[in-house]
Design a protein around this motif. Structure first.
Motif, PDB file in Angstrom:
ATOM      1  N   PHE A  70       0.830  -1.202   0.000  1.00  0.00           N
ATOM      2  CA  PHE A  70       0.000   0.000   0.000  1.00  0.00           C
ATOM      3  C   PHE A  70       0.869   1.258   0.000  1.00  0.00           C
ATOM      4  CE2 PHE A  70      -2.038   3.529   2.134  1.00  0.00           C
ATOM      5  CZ  PHE A  70      -3.223   3.640   1.425  1.00  0.00           C
ATOM      6  N   ARG A  71       1.915   1.261   0.840  1.00  0.00           N
ATOM      7  CA  ARG A  71       2.789   2.435   0.932  1.00  0.00           C
ATOM      8  C   ARG A  71       3.495   2.724  -0.384  1.00  0.00           C
ATOM      9  NH1 ARG A  71       5.739   1.813   6.807  1.00  0.00           N
ATOM     10  NH2 ARG A  71       4.048   2.688   8.037  1.00  0.00           N
ATOM     11  N   SER A  72       3.782   1.680  -1.164  1.00  0.00           N
ATOM     12  CA  SER A  72       4.425   1.909  -2.460  1.00  0.00           C
ATOM     13  C   SER A  72       3.457   2.568  -3.451  1.00  0.00           C
ATOM     14  CB  SER A  72       4.960   0.598  -3.034  1.00  0.00           C
ATOM     15  OG  SER A  72       3.896  -0.248  -3.423  1.00  0.00           O
ATOM     16  N   MET A  73       2.156   2.346  -3.265  1.00  0.00           N
ATOM     17  CA  MET A  73       1.157   2.943  -4.158  1.00  0.00           C
ATOM     18  C   MET A  73       0.715   4.322  -3.687  1.00  0.00           C
ATOM     19  SD  MET A  73      -1.106  -0.458  -5.201  1.00  0.00           S
ATOM     20  CE  MET A  73      -2.229  -0.166  -3.913  1.00  0.00           C
ATOM     21  N   TYR A  74       0.607   4.526  -2.387  1.00  0.00           N
ATOM     22  CA  TYR A  74       0.118   5.785  -1.800  1.00  0.00           C
ATOM     23  C   TYR A  74       1.105   6.243  -0.723  1.00  0.00           C
ATOM     24  CZ  TYR A  74      -4.250   4.271  -3.968  1.00  0.00           C
ATOM     25  OH  TYR A  74      -5.202   3.853  -4.859  1.00  0.00           O
ATOM     26  N   LYS A  75       2.083   7.007  -1.110  1.00  0.00           N
ATOM     27  CA  LYS A  75       3.133   7.414  -0.183  1.00  0.00           C
ATOM     28  C   LYS A  75       2.678   8.450   0.845  1.00  0.00           C
ATOM     29  CE  LYS A  75       6.837   6.531  -3.518  1.00  0.00           C
ATOM     30  NZ  LYS A  75       6.254   5.278  -3.834  1.00  0.00           N
ATOM     31  N   ASP A  76       1.662   9.239   0.520  1.00  0.00           N
ATOM     32  CA  ASP A  76       1.252  10.324   1.397  1.00  0.00           C
ATOM     33  C   ASP A  76       0.105   9.962   2.349  1.00  0.00           C
ATOM     34  OD1 ASP A  76      -0.433  10.067  -0.773  1.00  0.00           O
ATOM     35  OD2 ASP A  76      -0.973  12.188  -0.816  1.00  0.00           O
ATOM     36  N   ILE A  77      -0.337   8.712   2.347  1.00  0.00           N
ATOM     37  CA  ILE A  77      -1.440   8.281   3.220  1.00  0.00           C
ATOM     38  C   ILE A  77      -0.881   7.380   4.310  1.00  0.00           C
ATOM     39  CG2 ILE A  77      -3.615   7.016   3.339  1.00  0.00           C
ATOM     40  CD1 ILE A  77      -4.191   7.935   0.496  1.00  0.00           C
ATOM     41  N   ASP A  78      -1.216   7.701   5.553  1.00  0.00           N
ATOM     42  CA  ASP A  78      -0.711   6.946   6.706  1.00  0.00           C
ATOM     43  C   ASP A  78      -1.351   5.563   6.784  1.00  0.00           C
ATOM     44  OD1 ASP A  78       0.905   9.058   7.531  1.00  0.00           O
ATOM     45  OD2 ASP A  78      -0.709   9.944   8.728  1.00  0.00           O
ATOM     46  N   THR A  79      -0.576   4.606   7.311  1.00  0.00           N
ATOM     47  CA  THR A  79      -1.067   3.239   7.516  1.00  0.00           C
ATOM     48  C   THR A  79      -0.904   2.867   8.983  1.00  0.00           C
ATOM     49  OG1 THR A  79       1.076   2.232   7.053  1.00  0.00           O
ATOM     50  CG2 THR A  79      -0.396   2.561   5.173  1.00  0.00           C
ATOM     51  N   TYR A  80      -1.784   1.959   9.441  1.00  0.00           N
ATOM     52  CA  TYR A  80      -1.782   1.546  10.841  1.00  0.00           C
ATOM     53  C   TYR A  80      -1.985   0.035  10.911  1.00  0.00           C
ATOM     54  CZ  TYR A  80      -2.787   6.505  11.202  1.00  0.00           C
ATOM     55  OH  TYR A  80      -2.741   7.870  11.063  1.00  0.00           O
ATOM     56  N   ARG A 116      -4.598  -6.386  11.680  1.00  0.00           N
ATOM     57  CA  ARG A 116      -5.440  -5.569  10.812  1.00  0.00           C
ATOM     58  C   ARG A 116      -4.606  -4.416  10.292  1.00  0.00           C
ATOM     59  NH1 ARG A 116     -10.469  -7.477  11.725  1.00  0.00           N
ATOM     60  NH2 ARG A 116     -10.890  -8.347  13.767  1.00  0.00           N
ATOM     61  N   VAL A 117      -4.708  -4.177   8.990  1.00  0.00           N
ATOM     62  CA  VAL A 117      -4.023  -3.047   8.374  1.00  0.00           C
ATOM     63  C   VAL A 117      -5.108  -2.073   7.928  1.00  0.00           C
ATOM     64  CG1 VAL A 117      -2.470  -2.275   6.546  1.00  0.00           C
ATOM     65  CG2 VAL A 117      -2.171  -4.543   7.561  1.00  0.00           C
ATOM     66  N   PHE A 148      -6.970  -4.483  -3.524  1.00  0.00           N
ATOM     67  CA  PHE A 148      -7.042  -5.280  -2.301  1.00  0.00           C
ATOM     68  C   PHE A 148      -8.410  -5.947  -2.207  1.00  0.00           C
ATOM     69  CE2 PHE A 148      -4.127  -1.793  -1.527  1.00  0.00           C
ATOM     70  CZ  PHE A 148      -3.032  -2.440  -0.992  1.00  0.00           C
ATOM     71  N   SER A 149      -8.432  -7.155  -1.611  1.00  0.00           N
ATOM     72  CA  SER A 149      -9.708  -7.835  -1.396  1.00  0.00           C
ATOM     73  C   SER A 149     -10.187  -7.578   0.030  1.00  0.00           C
ATOM     74  CB  SER A 149      -9.562  -9.342  -1.641  1.00  0.00           C
ATOM     75  OG  SER A 149      -8.604  -9.873  -0.750  1.00  0.00           O
ATOM     76  N   ASN A 150     -11.466  -7.736   0.259  1.00  0.00           N
ATOM     77  CA  ASN A 150     -12.061  -7.539   1.589  1.00  0.00           C
ATOM     78  C   ASN A 150     -11.732  -6.172   2.178  1.00  0.00           C
ATOM     79  OD1 ASN A 150     -13.215 -10.107   1.529  1.00  0.00           O
ATOM     80  ND2 ASN A 150     -11.335 -11.026   2.320  1.00  0.00           N
ATOM     81  N   VAL A 151     -12.092  -5.127   1.477  1.00  0.00           N
ATOM     82  CA  VAL A 151     -11.846  -3.760   1.911  1.00  0.00           C
ATOM     83  C   VAL A 151     -13.105  -3.248   2.603  1.00  0.00           C
ATOM     84  CG1 VAL A 151     -11.180  -1.459   1.133  1.00  0.00           C
ATOM     85  CG2 VAL A 151     -10.317  -3.455  -0.051  1.00  0.00           C
ATOM     86  N   PHE A 152     -12.931  -2.671   3.816  1.00  0.00           N
ATOM     87  CA  PHE A 152     -14.062  -2.180   4.601  1.00  0.00           C
ATOM     88  C   PHE A 152     -13.747  -0.817   5.195  1.00  0.00           C
ATOM     89  CE2 PHE A 152     -14.262  -6.810   4.920  1.00  0.00           C
ATOM     90  CZ  PHE A 152     -15.571  -7.040   4.504  1.00  0.00           C
TER      91      PHE A 152
END
Length: 152
Positions: A96-106, A115-116, A138-142
């Protein structure tokens, strides 16, 4: 046996008379449950289905993160992975970080699952739009409601 039948008929007649009298007087007794009131007050205080609608202020220009203050508010995040494999969770985060560098992940761990979740969205509509975009990757996105970090 006959006595039981008479008691039943007498009770039925008495109930009918009481019911008719209550309807003729037009009175209804409402008993307010204090637990419901406490629940409503709690939900309003936490911003969950608030009693009155809140107005959302949309900034006219993008917020400069270096000059802004980071605060925690009730918002939304998009979950892109849930599973028990730790390596796969970190792999999905890296992808995900490689696709969207400016969006935070947890990444969170709630036994037995990792859980990501990504993003810090103020509105559900923003999170839903981003979720629709992520479904192709991504699959199972909520979308989940939780405390998020925003810059003001």
């Amino acid at each position: 046996m006959l006595k039981r039948g008479l008691i039943f008929i007498h009770a039925l007649v008495l109930f009918t008379i009481i019911n008719v009298n209550a309807q003729e007087k037009g009175g209804v007794i409402v008993t307010k449950d204090s637990l419901i009131t406490q629940l409503q007050n709690f939900r309003a205080a936490m911003g969950i289905n608030p009693v009155e609608s809140k107005t959302t202020v949309v900034p006219s220009k993008p917020v400069v993160r270096s000059a802004a203050t980071r605060v925690k508010v009730r918002g939304f995040r998009v979950q892109i992975f849930a599973g028990s494999n730790r390596n796969q969770a970190f792999s999905e985060q890296t992808r995900f970080r490689s696709m969207y560098k400016d969006i935070d992940t947890y990444i969170t761990y709630d036994e037995p699952n990792y859980r990501v979740k990504v993003g810090d969205f103020r509105s559900r509509s923003e999170a839903n739009a981003f979720m629709r975009e992520l479904r192709q990757y991504f699959s199972n996105v909520f979308v989940f409601s939780e405390n998020v970090f925003v810059y003001q």
